[in-house]
Design a protein around this motif. Structure first.
Motif, PDB file in Angstrom:
ATOM      1  N   ALA A  36      73.934  82.933  20.559  1.00 27.89           N
ATOM      2  CA  ALA A  36      73.343  81.969  19.631  1.00 27.89           C
ATOM      3  C   ALA A  36      71.906  81.649  20.018  1.00 27.89           C
ATOM      4  O   ALA A  36      71.023  81.537  19.145  1.00 27.89           O
ATOM      5  N   ARG A  37      71.642  81.505  21.318  1.00 31.39           N
ATOM      6  CA  ARG A  37      70.278  81.207  21.769  1.00 31.39           C
ATOM      7  C   ARG A  37      69.336  82.366  21.464  1.00 31.39           C
ATOM      8  O   ARG A  37      68.175  82.156  21.095  1.00 31.39           O
ATOM      9  N   GLY A  38      69.816  83.591  21.605  1.00 32.12           N
ATOM     10  CA  GLY A  38      68.986  84.750  21.302  1.00 32.12           C
ATOM     11  C   GLY A  38      68.563  84.783  19.843  1.00 32.12           C
ATOM     12  O   GLY A  38      67.388  85.011  19.521  1.00 32.12           O
ATOM     13  N   PHE A  39      69.506  84.528  18.929  1.00 29.02           N
ATOM     14  CA  PHE A  39      69.153  84.508  17.503  1.00 29.02           C
ATOM     15  C   PHE A  39      68.257  83.314  17.175  1.00 29.02           C
ATOM     16  O   PHE A  39      67.353  83.428  16.334  1.00 29.02           O
ATOM     17  N   LEU A  44      57.219  85.817  26.811  1.00 31.44           N
ATOM     18  CA  LEU A  44      58.608  85.537  27.177  1.00 31.44           C
ATOM     19  C   LEU A  44      59.581  86.589  26.637  1.00 31.44           C
ATOM     20  O   LEU A  44      60.776  86.506  26.908  1.00 31.44           O
ATOM     21  N   GLU A  45      59.082  87.535  25.879  1.00 29.50           N
ATOM     22  CA  GLU A  45      59.970  88.478  25.207  1.00 29.50           C
ATOM     23  C   GLU A  45      60.861  89.237  26.194  1.00 29.50           C
ATOM     24  O   GLU A  45      62.068  89.395  25.962  1.00 29.50           O
ATOM     25  N   VAL A  46      60.285  89.676  27.300  1.00 27.82           N
ATOM     26  CA  VAL A  46      61.077  90.418  28.284  1.00 27.82           C
ATOM     27  C   VAL A  46      61.909  89.480  29.135  1.00 27.82           C
ATOM     28  O   VAL A  46      63.129  89.636  29.275  1.00 27.82           O
ATOM     29  N   THR A  47      61.259  88.458  29.710  1.00 33.80           N
ATOM     30  CA  THR A  47      61.941  87.594  30.680  1.00 33.80           C
ATOM     31  C   THR A  47      62.976  86.681  30.044  1.00 33.80           C
ATOM     32  O   THR A  47      64.030  86.416  30.634  1.00 33.80           O
ATOM     33  N   PHE A  48      62.691  86.185  28.856  1.00 30.90           N
ATOM     34  CA  PHE A  48      63.617  85.247  28.217  1.00 30.90           C
ATOM     35  C   PHE A  48      64.548  85.954  27.239  1.00 30.90           C
ATOM     36  O   PHE A  48      65.780  85.871  27.364  1.00 30.90           O
ATOM     37  N   ASN A  84      68.761  86.639  27.674  1.00 33.99           N
ATOM     38  CA  ASN A  84      69.774  86.520  26.627  1.00 33.99           C
ATOM     39  C   ASN A  84      70.619  87.787  26.483  1.00 33.99           C
ATOM     40  O   ASN A  84      71.820  87.769  26.702  1.00 33.99           O
ATOM     41  N   TRP A  85      69.970  88.896  26.095  1.00 31.56           N
ATOM     42  CA  TRP A  85      70.751  90.096  25.820  1.00 31.56           C
ATOM     43  C   TRP A  85      71.263  90.767  27.095  1.00 31.56           C
ATOM     44  O   TRP A  85      72.330  91.399  27.069  1.00 31.56           O
ATOM     45  N   GLY A  86      70.538  90.616  28.198  1.00 34.45           N
ATOM     46  CA  GLY A  86      71.055  91.112  29.476  1.00 34.45           C
ATOM     47  C   GLY A  86      72.355  90.431  29.864  1.00 34.45           C
ATOM     48  O   GLY A  86      73.372  91.101  30.138  1.00 34.45           O
ATOM     49  N   PRO A 134      67.184  73.225  17.236  1.00 31.91           N
ATOM     50  CA  PRO A 134      68.383  73.960  17.673  1.00 31.91           C
ATOM     51  C   PRO A 134      68.125  74.837  18.880  1.00 31.91           C
ATOM     52  O   PRO A 134      69.027  75.025  19.709  1.00 31.91           O
ATOM     53  N   LEU A 135      66.910  75.374  19.013  1.00 32.45           N
ATOM     54  CA  LEU A 135      66.624  76.248  20.151  1.00 32.45           C
ATOM     55  C   LEU A 135      66.683  75.470  21.464  1.00 32.45           C
ATOM     56  O   LEU A 135      67.294  75.935  22.445  1.00 32.45           O
ATOM     57  N   VAL A 136      66.077  74.296  21.512  1.00 31.05           N
ATOM     58  CA  VAL A 136      66.094  73.495  22.740  1.00 31.05           C
ATOM     59  C   VAL A 136      67.505  73.010  23.054  1.00 31.05           C
ATOM     60  O   VAL A 136      67.928  73.012  24.217  1.00 31.05           O
ATOM     61  N   MET A 137      68.257  72.628  22.036  1.00 28.16           N
ATOM     62  CA  MET A 137      69.622  72.154  22.285  1.00 28.16           C
ATOM     63  C   MET A 137      70.525  73.294  22.757  1.00 28.16           C
ATOM     64  O   MET A 137      71.327  73.122  23.694  1.00 28.16           O
ATOM     65  N   LEU A 138      70.402  74.459  22.134  1.00 28.54           N
ATOM     66  CA  LEU A 138      71.192  75.609  22.585  1.00 28.54           C
ATOM     67  C   LEU A 138      70.810  76.022  24.002  1.00 28.54           C
ATOM     68  O   LEU A 138      71.673  76.426  24.797  1.00 28.54           O
ATOM     69  N   THR A 139      69.521  75.900  24.330  1.00 32.58           N
ATOM     70  CA  THR A 139      69.085  76.237  25.680  1.00 32.58           C
ATOM     71  C   THR A 139      69.693  75.286  26.702  1.00 32.58           C
ATOM     72  O   THR A 139      70.164  75.713  27.760  1.00 32.58           O
TER      73      THR A 139
END
Length: 295
Positions: free
Chosen positions: A185-188, A213-217, A222-224, A145-150
């Motif tokens: 959705a991608r963030g969760f 990747l916590e900051v950049t991704f 996502n949250w930005g 799901p993560l790759v598909m949402l991305t």
């Protein structure tokens, strides 16, 4: 025995060119889906659909460049019963044919067919990663799901940029709403995936690559954009809303590409070897079980 001989090591087969297939293919298929959604709204279809097909083609070109013997590329069609790469290759001609027909004729039916095939193609890409059982960061069930949402998030991001460039304000607001839902959705999905890896165990170096990747991704990607899109959607008009939407799309797109590049080329450590007992030379008592290089 040295743990360096048993600890996970980085796989050498998939490099930046392989990552390019997932980067461009995911964005392209996502864009084709949103191009089809635009059609009933009377928004421009041909330009975003063409860009989507071009991105998918760029991804396939990356795969072709990676093959050691490019003239043997047709061998990819030999294993449809076992290989998701074969299935991806089998879907591609139909995707291009239906997409080209939709662009040429303007038919809604062809546009929906291209969108459905784009989703199948994106699924094949995600399943291709998960099928690599020897790589813990790839085989986790939540990578699908993560790759598909991305991919869908990237497609919506490019669609926002195209709509902004072609002055389509009505469709732009709808796209920003879609993008907002997708980045949430991608963030969760990202946090669920990382938590699952940490809970079930993974190579330390793979976890470290993903942690970077916590900051950049997660935050900037996502949250930005979530914060920017909420403000942009609240604004009824004006340059501020326009540029906030563009900035959020660029952040969501770039961070998605960075995530895929990192997943394929940086976090791709195999599982190494687990030792039920540590061996000793000569007489002596074997040591306890060990799994070097694992969290």
């Amino acid at each position: 025995m040295s743990s360096g001989r048993t600890a996970p090591w980085h796989q050498p087969n998939w490099d930046a060119r392989a990552a390019g297939n997932f980067i461009f293919g995911g964005a392209g298929t996502g864009l084709i889906v949103f191009s089809a959604l635009a059609h009933p709204f009377g928004a421009a279809y041909r330009l975003p659909a063409f860009i989507g097909l071009a991105l998918v083609a760029a991804g396939l070109a990356c795969v072709w460049a990676e093959i050691g013997r490019p003239l043997r590329a047709l061998n990819v069609y030999l294993h449809p019963q076992t290989s998701w790469m074969t299935r991806e290759a089998m879907v591609a001609p139909f995707l291009f044919a239906s997409g080209a027909a939709a662009i040429w004729t303007g038919s809604q039916a062809f546009a929906w067919a291209a969108a459905a095939l784009a989703l199948v193609y994106l699924t094949c890409q995600a399943q291709m990663i998960r099928a690599s059982r020897g790589i813990p960061a790839w085989r986790h069930r939540l990578v699908l799901p993560l790759v598909m949402l991305t991919g869908l998030t990237e497609g919506a991001s490019v669609a926002v940029l195209v709509a902004a460039a072609t002055s389509d304000p009505a469709w732009l607001k709808w796209l920003e709403a879609f993008l907002l839902a997708l980045v949430i959705a991608r963030g969760f999905a990202w946090y669920a995936y990382r938590s699952g890896l940490q809970r079930e165990g993974a190579p330390v170096k793979a976890l470290a690559a993903l942690a970077r990747l916590e900051v950049t991704f997660a935050i900037l990607g996502n949250w930005g954009p979530v914060a920017l899109l909420i403000v942009a959607l609240a604004e009824t008009s004006g340059a501020t809303a326009f540029w906030l939407g563009v900035a959020s799309a660029l952040a969501a797109l770039a961070s998605g590409w960075l995530f895929k590049f990192t997943l394929i080329t940086r976090a791709a450590y195999n599982q190494g070897f687990a030792l039920p007992r540590l061996p000793v030379r000569g007489a002596g008592t074997p040591g306890p079980a060990a799994k070097p290089g694992w969290h």
